[in-house]
Enzyme design. Structure first.
Site, PDB file in Angstrom:
ATOM      1  N   ASP A 202     -45.953   6.313 -30.165  1.00  0.00           N
ATOM      2  CA  ASP A 202     -45.125   5.316 -29.492  1.00  0.00           C
ATOM      3  C   ASP A 202     -45.858   3.984 -29.526  1.00  0.00           C
ATOM      4  OD1 ASP A 202     -43.507   7.439 -28.986  1.00  0.00           O
ATOM      5  OD2 ASP A 202     -43.620   7.333 -26.800  1.00  0.00           O
TER       6      ASP A 202
ATOM      7  N   ASP B  13     -30.923  10.312 -25.381  1.00  0.00           N
ATOM      8  CA  ASP B  13     -31.886  10.284 -24.276  1.00  0.00           C
ATOM      9  C   ASP B  13     -31.099  10.418 -22.988  1.00  0.00           C
ATOM     10  OD1 ASP B  13     -33.737   9.674 -26.297  1.00  0.00           O
ATOM     11  OD2 ASP B  13     -33.419   7.529 -26.033  1.00  0.00           O
TER      12      ASP B  13
END
Length: 239
Positions: A8, A129
């Site tokens: 990330d 998500d």
């Protein structure tokens, strides 16, 4: 089942967040390409990349470290975060990215997902998500009333390569993945489903694999913290 080590990216560094909160970032490596090479040296077959700044900005922000990773690593990589138009999709695929992950636009512009999947077969994934079963967009900052399973089913005939399902409440918390919700989603669609959020032990990976319907798992913090030994995990998943 494929294990996808996660990198990330925030402000050019490899970080992990807790529950997607940008103010709760831990920097694990200021050289993301070196981190990616370490994962490849341990034997991973894929890399999972996220442009965190891009997810909020709606446009690529961490392009430089992503390109460095693509140049440094011979394995395929998938990227999400800030990819919201065809030009950006084409740009990333032309630079050697194997798969783009479309999240926010899957809710706001589903026709783009279908167009991209037709134009680039096998190279487009949908990122779903969810918090308590409802989809969140724009770097998880925007709540919607869209049901995660309904969204997945809407792309059943679109030709997308995979669905990456993240349980936001589990992400970065080292508490284990939401296996029942992920398994239910995988059973609801024919599209391969990749689990994300909370994968923090070999037992978690075994449980996901044992469902028989989940095609992959993403793990970040557990690999950085040493809670999962990548080489051991990869060996276990080959059995």
């Amino acid at each position: 089942m494929i294990l996808y080590p996660a990198i990330d990216l925030k402000d050019g560094q490899a970080v992990r967040l807790v529950h997607g909160d940008m103010d709760r970032a831990t920097v694990f490596n200021d050289d993301p390409a070196a981190q990616a090479r370490a994962f490849v040296d341990a034997g991973c077959q894929w890399l999972h990349l996220v442009d965190l700044n891009g997810a909020f900005a709606g446009t690529p922000v961490n392009a430089t470290p992503v390109e460095a990773i693509l140049k440094a690593c011979p394995v395929p990589a998938q990227l999400g975060g800030g990819i919201r138009d065809m030009a950006t999709i084409e740009m990333w695929l032309s630079k050697g990215l194997e798969r783009v992950i479309l999240g926010t636009v899957a809710v706001e512009n589903p026709d783009l997902v279908r167009e991209a999947a037709r134009a680039f077969p096998g190279h487009v994934a949908v990122g779903i998500d969810a918090r308590d079963g409802k989809v969140a967009t724009k770097g998880w900052a925007t709540e919607t009333d869209v049901d995660a399973t309904d969204l997945a089913k809407s792309f059943e005939d679109a030709g997308v390569a995979a669905i990456i399902y993240t349980d936001i409440n589990r992400d970065g918390a080292m508490g284990g993945p939401n296996i029942p919700a992920t398994e239910a989603l995988a059973l609801a669609v024919s599209i391969p489903v990749i689990a994300s959020g909370g994968v923090s032990s070999l037992d978690d990976l075994t449980a996901l694999k044992d469902t028989g319907v989940i095609s992959g798992a993403i793990s970040g913090r557990a690999l950085y913290d040493g809670a999962i030994d990548l080489a051991a995990a990869l060996a276990m998943l080959k059995d």
